[in-house]
Design a protein around this motif. Structure first.
Motif, PDB file in Angstrom:
ATOM      1  N   GLY A  99       8.043  20.434  17.824  1.00 34.29           N
ATOM      2  CA  GLY A  99       7.784  19.195  18.541  1.00 34.29           C
ATOM      3  C   GLY A  99       6.898  18.252  17.759  1.00 34.29           C
ATOM      4  O   GLY A  99       6.304  18.602  16.737  1.00 34.29           O
ATOM      5  N   ALA A 100       6.800  17.013  18.251  1.00 37.36           N
ATOM      6  CA  ALA A 100       6.023  15.975  17.576  1.00 37.36           C
ATOM      7  C   ALA A 100       4.561  16.394  17.443  1.00 37.36           C
ATOM      8  O   ALA A 100       3.939  16.849  18.402  1.00 37.36           O
ATOM      9  CB  ALA A 100       6.125  14.668  18.349  1.00 37.36           C
ATOM     10  N   GLY A 101       4.016  16.253  16.238  1.00 30.52           N
ATOM     11  CA  GLY A 101       2.613  16.563  15.990  1.00 30.52           C
ATOM     12  C   GLY A 101       2.295  18.035  15.863  1.00 30.52           C
ATOM     13  O   GLY A 101       1.128  18.408  15.709  1.00 30.52           O
ATOM     14  N   ALA A 102       3.308  18.899  15.910  1.00 31.08           N
ATOM     15  CA  ALA A 102       3.068  20.341  15.873  1.00 31.08           C
ATOM     16  C   ALA A 102       2.771  20.826  14.459  1.00 31.08           C
ATOM     17  O   ALA A 102       3.206  20.239  13.471  1.00 31.08           O
ATOM     18  CB  ALA A 102       4.276  21.085  16.429  1.00 31.08           C
ATOM     19  N   LYS A 112       4.599  18.520  11.678  1.00 28.44           N
ATOM     20  CA  LYS A 112       5.682  17.630  12.076  1.00 28.44           C
ATOM     21  C   LYS A 112       5.139  16.202  12.263  1.00 28.44           C
ATOM     22  O   LYS A 112       3.931  16.025  12.480  1.00 28.44           O
ATOM     23  CB  LYS A 112       6.303  18.123  13.400  1.00 28.44           C
ATOM     24  N   PRO A 113       6.002  15.178  12.188  1.00 31.57           N
ATOM     25  CA  PRO A 113       5.544  13.806  12.435  1.00 31.57           C
ATOM     26  C   PRO A 113       4.799  13.717  13.759  1.00 31.57           C
ATOM     27  O   PRO A 113       5.218  14.295  14.766  1.00 31.57           O
ATOM     28  CB  PRO A 113       6.852  12.995  12.468  1.00 31.57           C
ATOM     29  N   ARG A 114       3.688  12.985  13.751  1.00 26.74           N
ATOM     30  CA  ARG A 114       2.807  12.963  14.922  1.00 26.74           C
ATOM     31  C   ARG A 114       3.424  12.235  16.112  1.00 26.74           C
ATOM     32  O   ARG A 114       3.330  12.692  17.243  1.00 26.74           O
ATOM     33  CB  ARG A 114       1.474  12.315  14.548  1.00 26.74           C
ATOM     34  N   HIS A 115       4.030  11.088  15.859  1.00 26.73           N
ATOM     35  CA  HIS A 115       4.525  10.263  16.964  1.00 26.73           C
ATOM     36  C   HIS A 115       5.953  10.653  17.335  1.00 26.73           C
ATOM     37  O   HIS A 115       6.793  10.878  16.459  1.00 26.73           O
ATOM     38  CB  HIS A 115       4.451   8.780  16.589  1.00 26.73           C
ATOM     39  N   PRO A 116       6.276  10.739  18.630  1.00 25.68           N
ATOM     40  CA  PRO A 116       7.607  11.171  19.056  1.00 25.68           C
ATOM     41  C   PRO A 116       8.740  10.354  18.439  1.00 25.68           C
ATOM     42  O   PRO A 116       9.774  10.919  18.065  1.00 25.68           O
ATOM     43  CB  PRO A 116       7.551  10.995  20.581  1.00 25.68           C
ATOM     44  N   LYS A 117       8.566   9.046  18.325  1.00 23.59           N
ATOM     45  CA  LYS A 117       9.647   8.217  17.767  1.00 23.59           C
ATOM     46  C   LYS A 117       9.914   8.601  16.316  1.00 23.59           C
ATOM     47  O   LYS A 117      11.071   8.745  15.899  1.00 23.59           O
ATOM     48  CB  LYS A 117       9.292   6.739  17.878  1.00 23.59           C
ATOM     49  N   TYR A 161       9.261  11.436  14.946  1.00 21.44           N
ATOM     50  CA  TYR A 161       9.812  12.799  14.967  1.00 21.44           C
ATOM     51  C   TYR A 161      11.310  12.769  15.234  1.00 21.44           C
ATOM     52  O   TYR A 161      12.097  13.419  14.545  1.00 21.44           O
ATOM     53  CB  TYR A 161       9.078  13.603  16.032  1.00 21.44           C
ATOM     54  N   LEU A 162      11.724  11.990  16.216  1.00 20.51           N
ATOM     55  CA  LEU A 162      13.142  11.904  16.563  1.00 20.51           C
ATOM     56  C   LEU A 162      13.949  11.214  15.466  1.00 20.51           C
ATOM     57  O   LEU A 162      15.088  11.586  15.191  1.00 20.51           O
ATOM     58  CB  LEU A 162      13.302  11.161  17.888  1.00 20.51           C
ATOM     59  N   THR A 163      13.340  10.198  14.839  1.00 19.58           N
ATOM     60  CA  THR A 163      14.025   9.520  13.741  1.00 19.58           C
ATOM     61  C   THR A 163      14.285  10.484  12.587  1.00 19.58           C
ATOM     62  O   THR A 163      15.369  10.519  12.015  1.00 19.58           O
ATOM     63  CB  THR A 163      13.200   8.323  13.247  1.00 19.58           C
ATOM     64  N   ALA A 164      13.271  11.286  12.252  1.00 20.49           N
ATOM     65  CA  ALA A 164      13.424  12.263  11.166  1.00 20.49           C
ATOM     66  C   ALA A 164      14.482  13.295  11.518  1.00 20.49           C
ATOM     67  O   ALA A 164      15.270  13.709  10.668  1.00 20.49           O
ATOM     68  CB  ALA A 164      12.085  12.945  10.888  1.00 20.49           C
ATOM     69  N   ALA A 165      14.518  13.701  12.778  1.00 22.83           N
ATOM     70  CA  ALA A 165      15.500  14.697  13.206  1.00 22.83           C
ATOM     71  C   ALA A 165      16.919  14.154  13.087  1.00 22.83           C
ATOM     72  O   ALA A 165      17.839  14.848  12.654  1.00 22.83           O
ATOM     73  CB  ALA A 165      15.224  15.117  14.641  1.00 22.83           C
ATOM     74  N   GLY A 166      17.109  12.883  13.463  1.00 22.17           N
ATOM     75  CA  GLY A 166      18.436  12.304  13.409  1.00 22.17           C
ATOM     76  C   GLY A 166      18.905  11.991  12.010  1.00 22.17           C
ATOM     77  O   GLY A 166      20.101  11.993  11.723  1.00 22.17           O
ATOM     78  N   ARG A 167      17.934  11.743  11.107  1.00 19.85           N
ATOM     79  CA  ARG A 167      18.294  11.344   9.747  1.00 19.85           C
ATOM     80  C   ARG A 167      18.666  12.529   8.876  1.00 19.85           C
ATOM     81  O   ARG A 167      19.655  12.510   8.155  1.00 19.85           O
ATOM     82  CB  ARG A 167      17.137  10.562   9.116  1.00 19.85           C
TER      83      ARG A 167
END
Length: 247
Positions: free
Chosen positions: A127-130, A147-152, A154-160
């Motif tokens: 999860g974000a910031g983990a 992991k990336p701190r901010h949820p947005k 984090y989700l961007t990295a996951a999708g890319r």
């Protein structure tokens, strides 16, 4: 944000739902708090009969409003008196201290989750910031990632790319020794020497110079294969940990 009524309500709801092992967190050394107020807080918490209680001193964490505009806190000696008072009250109520801030009615009711950290065990960060940590003892490596701190982000990295790491590193042996000491020396029972070698991925000889110094100064003791802080070492834990810091 809650008050005493919400705490009592939450405990009642947890009990009615069937939970038989509850923990309460309680802070002391709060702004304008004296020994009497600290005692009253603890007595009220124990009236709820939690199986486990975490009793710890207020810390002003960086990047918080409290840290930016700090309130006037009790003096160090008064905070120490609150801690000693709390230990005595908890012991009298049947709670055994197994870590600096952790008390449980029975060994089986200790926090297994937190014990993994205090034993320098491995964990996955999801999860974000983990943050995560994995030890590879055969090669003497301890890896850490975040992991990336901010949820947005984090989700961007996951999708890319599907690779959701903002950073990763392999800890140097000196950092491993210090981090192990920060965690394991919090435990009243200390640690087994085999646990150090297994979870730190290093030979015990690595910490022998630090151990000998702390032993000579009365902060550590060794009984068989177990190394543990003395009562003085527990009370001056920050000083004890510094023995294991890089020069």
């Amino acid at each position: 944000i809650h008050g005493a009524a919400e705490v009592r309500s939450a405990v009642a709801q947890a009990r009615s739902a069937g939970f038989a092992n509850l923990n309460l967190d309680l802070m002391y050394a709060l702004p304008d708090q004296g020994l009497g107020e600290a005692r009253a807080d603890l007595v009220q918490a124990l009236a709820l009969a939690p199986e486990h209680l975490s009793y710890y001193q207020l810390t002003l964490e960086p990047n918080t409003p409290f840290h930016a505009a700090p309130p006037l806190l009790p003096a160090h000696d008064l905070a120490a008196d609150m801690y000693q008072q709390g230990i005595e009250i908890l012991a009298g109520a049947g709670y055994a201290q197994y870590e600096v801030s952790a008390f449980a009615q029975k060994v089986a009711l200790r926090s297994r989750h937190n014990l993994n950290y205090w034993h320098f065990g491995d964990y996955l960060g999801i999860g974000a910031g983990a943050h995560g940590k994995v030890t590879r003892p055969l090669v003497g490596k301890v890896g850490r990632w975040r992991k990336p701190r901010h949820p947005k982000a984090y989700l961007t990295a996951a999708g890319r790319s599907g690779r959701m790491r903002a950073g990763e590193c392999a800890l140097e042996p000196a950092d491993i020794v210090l981090e192990f000491a920060i965690n394991a020396l919090r435990l009243t029972e200390g640690f087994d020497v085999q646990l150090f070698e297994r979870h730190a991925g290093l030979a015990l000889v690595r910490i022998d110079p630090y151990f000998q110094r702390a032993l000579a100064d009365g902060l550590l003791q060794r009984r068989g294969a177990r190394i543990r802080p003395t009562e003085r070492g527990r009370l001056f834990l920050d000083d004890l940990v510094q023995y294991f810091a890089p020069a």
